[in-house]
Design a protein around this motif. Structure first.
Motif, PDB file in Angstrom:
ATOM      1  N   ASP A   1      95.231   5.137   3.367  1.00  0.00           N
ATOM      2  CA  ASP A   1      95.652   4.631   2.059  1.00  0.00           C
ATOM      3  C   ASP A   1      94.636   3.623   1.522  1.00  0.00           C
ATOM      4  O   ASP A   1      94.335   3.598   0.315  1.00  0.00           O
TER       5      ASP A   1
ATOM      6  N   GLY B   1     102.051  -0.449   7.012  1.00  0.00           N
ATOM      7  CA  GLY B   1     102.095   0.184   5.695  1.00  0.00           C
ATOM      8  C   GLY B   1     101.811  -0.780   4.565  1.00  0.00           C
ATOM      9  O   GLY B   1     101.751  -0.386   3.397  1.00  0.00           O
TER      10      GLY B   1
ATOM     11  N   LYS C   1     109.407   1.376  -3.710  1.00  0.00           N
ATOM     12  CA  LYS C   1     108.354   0.554  -3.118  1.00  0.00           C
ATOM     13  C   LYS C   1     108.047  -0.606  -4.065  1.00  0.00           C
ATOM     14  O   LYS C   1     107.687  -0.379  -5.222  1.00  0.00           O
TER      15      LYS C   1
ATOM     16  N   SER D   1     103.050   3.510  -5.770  1.00  0.00           N
ATOM     17  CA  SER D   1     102.882   2.071  -5.521  1.00  0.00           C
ATOM     18  C   SER D   1     101.413   1.729  -5.296  1.00  0.00           C
ATOM     19  O   SER D   1     100.938   0.678  -5.735  1.00  0.00           O
TER      20      SER D   1
ATOM     21  N   ARG E   1     105.410   6.195  -2.354  1.00  0.00           N
ATOM     22  CA  ARG E   1     104.261   5.469  -1.818  1.00  0.00           C
ATOM     23  C   ARG E   1     103.024   5.607  -2.705  1.00  0.00           C
ATOM     24  O   ARG E   1     102.368   4.614  -3.017  1.00  0.00           O
TER      25      ARG E   1
ATOM     26  N   THR F   1     101.570  -3.910  -1.869  1.00  0.00           N
ATOM     27  CA  THR F   1     102.820  -3.181  -1.717  1.00  0.00           C
ATOM     28  C   THR F   1     103.114  -3.034  -0.233  1.00  0.00           C
ATOM     29  O   THR F   1     102.224  -3.208   0.615  1.00  0.00           O
TER      30      THR F   1
ATOM     31  N   ASP G   1     105.511  -0.703   2.802  1.00  0.00           N
ATOM     32  CA  ASP G   1     106.119   0.599   3.024  1.00  0.00           C
ATOM     33  C   ASP G   1     107.518   0.504   3.616  1.00  0.00           C
ATOM     34  O   ASP G   1     108.297   1.435   3.514  1.00  0.00           O
ATOM     35  N   ASP G   2     107.825  -0.628   4.241  1.00  0.00           N
ATOM     36  CA  ASP G   2     109.104  -0.799   4.934  1.00  0.00           C
ATOM     37  C   ASP G   2     109.785  -2.063   4.416  1.00  0.00           C
ATOM     38  O   ASP G   2     109.371  -3.183   4.720  1.00  0.00           O
TER      39      ASP G   2
ATOM     40  N   THR H   1     115.291   1.684   0.390  1.00  0.00           N
ATOM     41  CA  THR H   1     114.775   2.647   1.370  1.00  0.00           C
ATOM     42  C   THR H   1     115.340   4.031   1.115  1.00  0.00           C
ATOM     43  O   THR H   1     114.608   5.036   1.153  1.00  0.00           O
TER      44      THR H   1
ATOM     45  N   CYS I   1      97.265   1.383   7.837  1.00  0.00           N
ATOM     46  CA  CYS I   1      97.301   2.514   6.896  1.00  0.00           C
ATOM     47  C   CYS I   1      95.900   2.677   6.293  1.00  0.00           C
ATOM     48  O   CYS I   1      95.705   2.555   5.083  1.00  0.00           O
TER      49      CYS I   1
END
Length: 221
Positions: free
Chosen positions: A177, A210, A124, A147, A144, A97, A99-100, A119, A174
């Motif tokens: 995570d 991310g 996600k 995902s 997040r 996955t 993040d952006d 966004t 990240c």
């Protein structure tokens, strides 16, 4: 020529070559290696130059290399190792996955509208490398954490029991995570070792900070 130079140095030392290449579904790199190998077989008729199109990317390719090396350490011949890689790649799962969404937009993976709306809504995507080694979007989640949990759920649903003593996770800055995902995999699925690493600069440029990816063995991708 770059491949020929690299392979030639090994062959001159009296060793054989087994090359596990980046997915042909994402790059022409493997084909260049394959052509180099064919040419070198004529130059070194007594040596072996084997190539495998892994249909893998990033740490998915890394996991296949890791597992194949373990096979060689256990006594497999180069032909047996190549056959093992060919067979194992069919079930080597890449779930990740980002993040952006705008990094995917810049790479042409999603439209500007999708990136903007996604966004704004906190959407996600969950993506995957398919049987042809191509990158495809599989589902979308809200938020997040959902995902990241979706990556775990994919492994829980499809992983082959006893075939995942070692699992790879890669991330784009990240680490927390990645640690969260690793702990779930170890505590709930009984995985003995999770190797965590950063995505490389090329993959990172396409997926952005991310990015979080989970790699494991299933009965199919």
């Amino acid at each position: 020529e770059t491949f020929k130079d690299a392979f030639r140095e090994v062959l001159k030392e009296g060793q054989d070559v087994l090359y596990l290449g980046f997915s042909s579904g994402l790059s022409t790199t493997y084909n260049s290696a394959r052509m180099a190998a064919e040419e070198l077989k004529e130059e070194f008729p007594d040596r072996k130059v084997l190539t495998v199109d892994t249909l893998c990317a990033s740490a998915g390719q890394g996991l296949l290399v890791y597992l194949t090396v373990e096979k060689i350490k256990s006594g497999a011949t180069i032909e047996e190792a190549a056959a093992y890689a060919e067979d194992t790649k069919k079930g080597l799962c890449h779930w990740f996955t980002v993040d952006d969404l705008f990094f995917l937009k810049r790479g042409g993976r999603v439209s500007a509208t999708t990136a903007l709306i996604g966004t704004a809504l906190g959407i996600k995507p969950v993506l995957h490398v398919d049987d042809n080694g191509k990158l495809i979007s599989m589902s979308k989640t809200r938020g997040r954490k959902n995902s990241i949990d979706a990556l775990f759920d994919r492994m829980k649903e499809t992983a082959v029991p006893g075939e995942n003593d070692t699992v790879f996770i890669s991330h784009g800055d990240c680490h927390e995570d990645a640690q969260y995902l690793a702990e779930r995999v170890k505590n709930e699925l009984g995985v003995k070792e999770v190797i965590i690493g950063y995505v490389g600069p090329v993959i990172g440029a396409h997926s952005g900070p991310g990015t979080l990816a989970l790699f494991f063995i299933a009965d199919k991708r």
